[in-house]
Design a protein around this motif. Structure first.
Motif, PDB file in Angstrom:
ATOM      1  N   GLY A 171      -7.175  -1.203 -24.488  1.00  0.00           N
ATOM      2  CA  GLY A 171      -8.209  -0.832 -25.621  1.00  0.00           C
ATOM      3  C   GLY A 171      -9.773  -1.711 -25.133  1.00  0.00           C
ATOM      4  O   GLY A 171      -9.730  -2.194 -24.079  1.00  0.00           O
ATOM      5  N   LEU A 172     -10.674  -1.261 -26.314  1.00  0.00           N
ATOM      6  CA  LEU A 172     -11.917  -1.928 -25.908  1.00  0.00           C
ATOM      7  C   LEU A 172     -12.040  -3.529 -25.911  1.00  0.00           C
ATOM      8  O   LEU A 172     -12.947  -4.255 -25.543  1.00  0.00           O
ATOM      9  CB  LEU A 172     -13.069  -1.270 -26.895  1.00  0.00           C
ATOM     10  CG  LEU A 172     -13.319   0.209 -26.376  1.00  0.00           C
ATOM     11  CD1 LEU A 172     -14.388   0.754 -27.560  1.00  0.00           C
ATOM     12  CD2 LEU A 172     -13.852   0.464 -24.979  1.00  0.00           C
ATOM     13  N   ASP A 173     -11.094  -3.813 -26.914  1.00  0.00           N
ATOM     14  CA  ASP A 173     -10.955  -5.265 -26.796  1.00  0.00           C
ATOM     15  C   ASP A 173     -10.156  -6.140 -25.917  1.00  0.00           C
ATOM     16  O   ASP A 173     -10.149  -7.362 -26.055  1.00  0.00           O
ATOM     17  CB  ASP A 173     -10.156  -5.682 -28.207  1.00  0.00           C
ATOM     18  CG  ASP A 173      -8.833  -4.968 -28.304  1.00  0.00           C
ATOM     19  OD1 ASP A 173      -8.640  -4.160 -27.656  1.00  0.00           O
ATOM     20  OD2 ASP A 173      -8.065  -5.499 -29.305  1.00  0.00           O
ATOM     21  N   THR A 174      -9.764  -5.415 -24.897  1.00  0.00           N
ATOM     22  CA  THR A 174      -9.145  -6.169 -23.620  1.00  0.00           C
ATOM     23  C   THR A 174      -9.938  -6.140 -22.581  1.00  0.00           C
ATOM     24  O   THR A 174     -10.404  -5.031 -22.162  1.00  0.00           O
ATOM     25  CB  THR A 174      -7.672  -5.350 -23.574  1.00  0.00           C
ATOM     26  OG1 THR A 174      -6.906  -5.048 -24.673  1.00  0.00           O
ATOM     27  CG2 THR A 174      -6.955  -6.095 -22.486  1.00  0.00           C
ATOM     28  N   PRO A 175     -10.318  -7.194 -22.131  1.00  0.00           N
ATOM     29  CA  PRO A 175     -11.263  -7.191 -20.910  1.00  0.00           C
ATOM     30  C   PRO A 175     -10.469  -6.815 -19.554  1.00  0.00           C
ATOM     31  O   PRO A 175      -9.157  -6.839 -19.538  1.00  0.00           O
ATOM     32  CB  PRO A 175     -11.618  -8.676 -20.835  1.00  0.00           C
ATOM     33  CG  PRO A 175     -10.540  -9.739 -21.490  1.00  0.00           C
ATOM     34  CD  PRO A 175      -9.849  -8.609 -22.432  1.00  0.00           C
ATOM     35  N   LEU A 176     -11.211  -6.135 -18.898  1.00  0.00           N
ATOM     36  CA  LEU A 176     -10.514  -5.814 -17.583  1.00  0.00           C
ATOM     37  C   LEU A 176     -10.531  -6.853 -16.533  1.00  0.00           C
ATOM     38  O   LEU A 176     -10.948  -7.964 -16.603  1.00  0.00           O
ATOM     39  CB  LEU A 176     -11.812  -4.669 -17.076  1.00  0.00           C
ATOM     40  CG  LEU A 176     -11.859  -3.554 -17.689  1.00  0.00           C
ATOM     41  CD1 LEU A 176     -12.965  -2.626 -17.119  1.00  0.00           C
ATOM     42  CD2 LEU A 176     -10.575  -2.884 -17.885  1.00  0.00           C
ATOM     43  N   ARG A 177      -9.377  -6.690 -15.814  1.00  0.00           N
ATOM     44  CA  ARG A 177      -9.157  -7.704 -14.745  1.00  0.00           C
ATOM     45  C   ARG A 177      -9.988  -7.557 -13.685  1.00  0.00           C
ATOM     46  O   ARG A 177     -10.617  -6.361 -13.396  1.00  0.00           O
ATOM     47  CB  ARG A 177      -7.592  -7.568 -14.145  1.00  0.00           C
ATOM     48  CG  ARG A 177      -6.278  -7.574 -15.305  1.00  0.00           C
ATOM     49  CD  ARG A 177      -5.138  -7.521 -14.693  1.00  0.00           C
ATOM     50  NE  ARG A 177      -4.180  -7.784 -15.570  1.00  0.00           N
ATOM     51  CZ  ARG A 177      -2.924  -7.746 -15.091  1.00  0.00           C
ATOM     52  NH1 ARG A 177      -2.377  -7.489 -14.030  1.00  0.00           N
ATOM     53  NH2 ARG A 177      -2.096  -8.171 -16.183  1.00  0.00           N
ATOM     54  N   ALA A 178     -10.573  -8.826 -12.944  1.00  0.00           N
ATOM     55  CA  ALA A 178     -11.239  -8.783 -11.728  1.00  0.00           C
ATOM     56  C   ALA A 178     -10.646  -8.261 -10.626  1.00  0.00           C
ATOM     57  O   ALA A 178      -9.548  -8.432 -10.455  1.00  0.00           O
ATOM     58  CB  ALA A 178     -11.814 -10.087 -11.791  1.00  0.00           C
TER      59      ALA A 178
END
Length: 219
Positions: A10-17
């Motif tokens: 979702g939008l509230d979950t940051p993407l992993r580098a």
């Protein structure tokens, strides 16, 4: 029918580098900065220009008059290799100079900040000293100064000298009158003749002397 799970984030979950293919290079900024500043300073000296000129002359002379089998740059092509080397040197020299300039700017900012702080402290100290001097001047208005004490002592000394002179004059004027009174008192006293006393309490004669100095026998 089983519910299908949402595998997307979702939008509230940051993407992993993303994983880096190459490790991050982080050299010591102080050591690297000192090295670049040293090289930049050397590039701005006459020695660097002399060494660079000797290198270019040797390159051109060797590739022009040297043995053909040992030449590594063609004079017919306009010394392409030398041109590439000078371009490579310029491409590295410009960032090094910019890095040294940035470090110098950082030092200038620090020194400017210190100078500003020092100037502010000096201003505060000057204002404090000015206030203290003003307070001392106000307090010294009711304090006897050295000149004032000297003038008062001088006037007191003059008054004492004048009073002593007046007393001397008064005593000199009264001194003759006192002498006259003393002389009159002494002349009025009876004279007494002194002599050797006899057994009757008189002098060596048979009778006592009178008050007027005559002998004590009746006429």
């Amino acid at each position: 029918m089983a519910e299908q799970k949402n595998t997307g984030s979702g939008l509230d979950t940051p993407l992993r580098a993303r994983a880096r293919l190459w490790p991050r290079v982080s050299p010591n900024p102080d050591a690297f900065g000192k090295a670049t500043e040293g090289f930049a300073r050397f590039m701005g000296t006459p020695q660097f220009l002399v060494y660079m000129s000797i290198f270019c002359v040797f390159w051109l002379g060797w590739n022009t008059w040297g043995p053909e089998t040992l030449r590594f740059d063609s004079a017919a092509l306009g010394f392409t290799a030398l041109t590439l080397m000078l371009s490579l040197q310029a491409s590295y020299a410009a960032p090094l100079l910019l890095l040294a300039q940035n470090r110098q700017d950082d030092r200038d900012k620090v020194s400017l900040t210190e100078d500003r702080n020092r100037a502010e402290r000096n201003l505060y100290d000057t204002e404090y000293l000015t206030r203290e001097l003003a307070a001392l001047r106000i307090a010294l208005r009711d304090v006897a100064t050295r000149d004032y004490v000297r003038s008062e002592l001088r006037s007191a000394l003059e008054e004492l000298v004048e009073s002593n002179e007046g007393e001397d004059i008064r005593l000199r004027g009264k001194a003759p009158k006192k002498k006259e009174k003393v002389s009159e008192a002494t002349t009025s006293l009876p004279r007494v003749r002194r002599g050797r006393t006899g057994p009757a309490g008189t002098d060596g004669t048979d009778g006592a002397d009178g008050a007027d100095g005559t002998d004590g026998s009746a006429e």
